[in-house]
Write an enzyme that holds these catalytic residues in place. Structure first.
Site, PDB file in Angstrom:
ATOM      1  N   GLU A 298      38.863  15.474 -15.255  1.00  0.00           N
ATOM      2  CA  GLU A 298      38.379  16.172 -14.101  1.00  0.00           C
ATOM      3  C   GLU A 298      39.610  16.381 -13.520  1.00  0.00           C
ATOM      4  O   GLU A 298      40.911  16.015 -13.704  1.00  0.00           O
ATOM      5  CB  GLU A 298      37.775  14.976 -13.234  1.00  0.00           C
ATOM      6  CG  GLU A 298      36.593  15.218 -12.390  1.00  0.00           C
ATOM      7  CD  GLU A 298      35.377  15.827 -13.376  1.00  0.00           C
ATOM      8  OE1 GLU A 298      35.210  16.958 -13.469  1.00  0.00           O
ATOM      9  OE2 GLU A 298      34.696  15.141 -13.706  1.00  0.00           O
TER      10      GLU A 298
ATOM     11  N   ASP B 130      40.850  21.149 -15.895  1.00  0.00           N
ATOM     12  CA  ASP B 130      40.764  22.509 -16.656  1.00  0.00           C
ATOM     13  C   ASP B 130      41.443  23.730 -16.011  1.00  0.00           C
ATOM     14  O   ASP B 130      42.079  24.371 -16.760  1.00  0.00           O
ATOM     15  CB  ASP B 130      39.044  22.961 -16.510  1.00  0.00           C
ATOM     16  CG  ASP B 130      38.483  23.042 -15.178  1.00  0.00           C
ATOM     17  OD1 ASP B 130      39.323  22.627 -13.934  1.00  0.00           O
ATOM     18  OD2 ASP B 130      37.428  23.685 -14.968  1.00  0.00           O
TER      19      ASP B 130
ATOM     20  N   SER C  79      27.104  21.247 -11.097  1.00  0.00           N
ATOM     21  CA  SER C  79      27.187  22.806 -11.511  1.00  0.00           C
ATOM     22  C   SER C  79      26.059  23.731 -11.313  1.00  0.00           C
ATOM     23  O   SER C  79      25.789  24.590 -12.077  1.00  0.00           O
ATOM     24  CB  SER C  79      27.692  23.021 -13.019  1.00  0.00           C
ATOM     25  OG  SER C  79      28.911  22.732 -12.926  1.00  0.00           O
TER      26      SER C  79
ATOM     27  N   ASP D 267      32.733  24.731 -16.319  1.00  0.00           N
ATOM     28  CA  ASP D 267      31.510  24.780 -15.978  1.00  0.00           C
ATOM     29  C   ASP D 267      30.821  25.794 -16.771  1.00  0.00           C
ATOM     30  O   ASP D 267      29.868  25.660 -17.721  1.00  0.00           O
ATOM     31  CB  ASP D 267      31.272  24.797 -14.588  1.00  0.00           C
ATOM     32  CG  ASP D 267      31.763  23.850 -13.817  1.00  0.00           C
ATOM     33  OD1 ASP D 267      32.020  22.754 -14.343  1.00  0.00           O
ATOM     34  OD2 ASP D 267      31.725  23.885 -12.530  1.00  0.00           O
TER      35      ASP D 267
ATOM     36  N   LYS E 128      30.573  23.310  -2.085  1.00  0.00           N
ATOM     37  CA  LYS E 128      31.409  24.378  -2.028  1.00  0.00           C
ATOM     38  C   LYS E 128      31.664  25.402  -1.033  1.00  0.00           C
ATOM     39  O   LYS E 128      32.660  26.272  -0.813  1.00  0.00           O
ATOM     40  CB  LYS E 128      31.577  25.057  -3.574  1.00  0.00           C
ATOM     41  CG  LYS E 128      32.017  24.100  -4.783  1.00  0.00           C
ATOM     42  CD  LYS E 128      33.549  24.036  -4.576  1.00  0.00           C
ATOM     43  CE  LYS E 128      34.106  22.967  -5.960  1.00  0.00           C
ATOM     44  NZ  LYS E 128      33.395  23.174  -6.864  1.00  0.00           N
TER      45      LYS E 128
HETATM   46  P1  NG1 Z   1      31.911  21.267  -9.939  1.00  0.00           P
HETATM   47  O1  NG1 Z   1      32.013  19.971  -9.425  1.00  0.00           O
HETATM   48  O2  NG1 Z   1      30.929  21.841 -10.723  1.00  0.00           O
HETATM   49  O3  NG1 Z   1      32.025  22.349  -8.542  1.00  0.00           O
HETATM   50  C1  NG1 Z   1      34.444  21.959 -10.122  1.00  0.00           C
HETATM   51  C2  NG1 Z   1      35.099  23.151 -10.704  1.00  0.00           C
HETATM   52  C3  NG1 Z   1      35.537  22.841 -12.324  1.00  0.00           C
HETATM   53  C4  NG1 Z   1      36.429  21.673 -12.508  1.00  0.00           C
HETATM   54  C5  NG1 Z   1      35.672  20.597 -11.448  1.00  0.00           C
HETATM   55  C6  NG1 Z   1      36.764  19.469 -11.501  1.00  0.00           C
HETATM   56  C7  NG1 Z   1      33.877  25.134 -10.062  1.00  0.00           C
HETATM   57  C8  NG1 Z   1      32.652  26.182  -9.985  1.00  0.00           C
HETATM   58  N1  NG1 Z   1      34.054  24.335 -10.836  1.00  0.00           N
HETATM   59  O4  NG1 Z   1      33.309  21.559 -10.695  1.00  0.00           O
HETATM   60  O5  NG1 Z   1      36.075  24.237 -12.969  1.00  0.00           O
HETATM   61  O6  NG1 Z   1      37.651  22.076 -11.856  1.00  0.00           O
HETATM   62  O7  NG1 Z   1      35.618  20.905 -10.217  1.00  0.00           O
HETATM   63  O8  NG1 Z   1      37.118  18.810 -12.820  1.00  0.00           O
HETATM   64  O9  NG1 Z   1      34.532  25.331  -8.918  1.00  0.00           O
END
Ligand code: NG1
Length: 433
Positions: A36, A39, A132, A177, A221
């Site tokens: 986590e 990436d 995601s 993702d 987000k």
């Molecule tokens: P999620 O939780 O799906 O929003 C986000 C980022 C990933 C990664 C993870 C933490 C986006 C679209 N995805 O995932 O690239 O950094 O947090 O590991 O922002």
């Protein structure tokens, strides 16, 4: 396609009323076993695609615009022109995910049908849960548009393109993702490495099962989580810049930091002025690392050492988990999940009291390990459990977490590593052409 997706696709096509060839794209959500916030630092992850998905049906239109509609009443219809730089809708508008997919394709030189497109979306992935749904939407919309344009792209290249493309919505996201969604394989997690993207499927022992359990707090987000996530990304970039200065070598991301103890080289908390001095950054260099256009949780308070401790420790856990999976040592994988949660909670400050409580209950309910998954700041927990103990774990979660909060079993589900995204052509929907 999954068993129910045929009916959902038929309903989408019927609502669109296409008079010519149509397409149906499917993109799954993803869970993440381990890795986590690694990436975007160029360090590995171990995600998998899940069965829940987004379907997008589409066909050519004649009014020159892209029209996107959804079966979800929270997502009203949106229209826009696919040309040049597409101006975003107001921040938080779901239509920006559609614009993000179109802009990415235009940037890659794809020519979309000049008459425009009609697209209709249906999804079964919980929204703002760290599984995601947003990237699945972007991927499904992109696959539908590509198919209608008669273009096919290599999945690795497409994953990288859409990872960059999703930043259109104002989040400095990494590439996990989109890659997991496009490359998922049944029965496997994916060892993904970045810059450039590489993928190695890793078989999951048959006796392992995964439960995704929502903490009942959204990690949207489009809201608070965006600033918190961006803050973590820029903290890592700034820590990397400080390390480059201290080690006197160029470093693009934390994945390039040489092995050995670098934590002592980092201060823990810095203001903007202090970190600029530590890393000897000019205003222009700072602005490249911390773009003025992105929302941050706190633009004058950067945590460095603890963030790097999480990131480097997490990358090491990914490597160890891949080995433990190959050895069939599920208890060891479980311990790594627990360590990941602790590190995320303490060093990355990405957990919440509800997620901590849910993780604790999952362990007491028989999970081999559990952790908050995805960006954090709310969202869902992933628990690893021996298959035969899955029902007992679900019962414990219901009794001790969901029941007292007045929520039914819809907040948790068993997630099996599943196939990645796909797109199909429907030459004559409902015999209308
Ligand atoms: P999620 O939780 O799906 O929003 C986000 C980022 C990933 C990664 C993870 C933490 C986006 C679209 N995805 O995932 O690239 O950094 O947090 O590991 O922002």
């Amino acid at each position: 396609m999954t068993p129910d997706s045929g009916e959902r696709a038929a309903a989408l096509l019927s609502a669109l009323g296409c008079r010519g060839p149509a397409v149906v794209a499917r993109a799954p959500g993803r869970a993440n076993l381990l890795g986590e916030h690694t990436d975007y630092n160029g360090l590995p992850v171990l995600p998998f695609a899940i069965e829940r998905d987004v379907l997008v049906a589409g066909c050519a239109a004649t009014d020159g615009e892209i029209a996107v509609a959804s079966t979800d009443a929270r997502h009203p219809p949106r229209r826009y022109q696919a040309a040049g730089r597409i101006a975003p809708f107001p921040a938080g508008d779901w239509g920006n995910y559609a614009k993000a997919s179109t802009q990415a394709l235009l940037d890659a030189g794809v020519t979309l049908p000049p008459g425009g497109l009609a697209l209709r979306v249906d999804g079964t992935i919980p929204v703002a849960a760290g599984v995601s749904s947003s990237s699945a939407l972007v991927v499904a919309l992109a696959l539908a548009q590509l198919a209608l344009a008669g273009v096919s792209l290599d999945p690795l290249a497409l994953a990288e393109l859409l990872a960059r493309g999703e930043r259109y919505v104002g989040v400095l996201s990494g590439g996990m993702d989109q890659a997991a969604i496009l490359l998922g394989r049944p029965g496997h997690v994916l060892r993904l490495d970045f810059f450039p993207l590489r993928c190695r499927p890793v078989p999951v022992p048959a006796e392992a099962a995964f439960v995704v359990a929502h903490s009942l707090e959204d990690a949207a987000k489009s809201g608070r989580a965006r600033g918190l996530y961006n803050q973590r990304v820029v903290e890592c970039r700034l820590a990397c810049a400080v390390l480059a200065e201290r080690l006197q070598r160029p470093l693009e991301h934390l994945g390039e930091v040489p092995s050995g103890d670098v934590l002592d080289l980092l201060p823990d908390v810095r203001s903007r002025a202090e970190v600029m001095e530590d890393a000897r950054l000019t205003d222009a260099e700072f602005a490249r690392l911390v773009p003025a256009t992105v929302t941050l949780a706190d633009p004058d308070h950067f945590v460095l050492r603890r963030r790097v401790r999480h990131v480097l420790g997490e990358a090491a856990r990914v490597v160890q988990a891949e080995r433990a999976l190959a050895a069939g040592d599920l208890p060891a994988v479980g311990r790594l999940l627990d360590a990941s949660h602790a590190s995320g909670a303490v060093d990355y400050e990405s957990s919440t009291p509800a997620a901590d409580a849910l993780v604790g209950i999952a362990r007491e309910g028989g999970a081999l390990g559990a952790r908050l998954m995805g960006a954090g700041f709310g969202g869902a927990v992933l628990a690893l459990v021996e298959r035969e103990r899955t029902d007992a774990l679900l019962a414990t979660l219901d009794d001790r977490f969901y029941g007292p909060r007045g929520t039914g079993p819809q907040a948790r589900f068993v997630a099996a590593p599943s196939a990645g995204a796909s797109v199909a052509r429907v030459d004559c929907p409902e015999g209308l052409c």
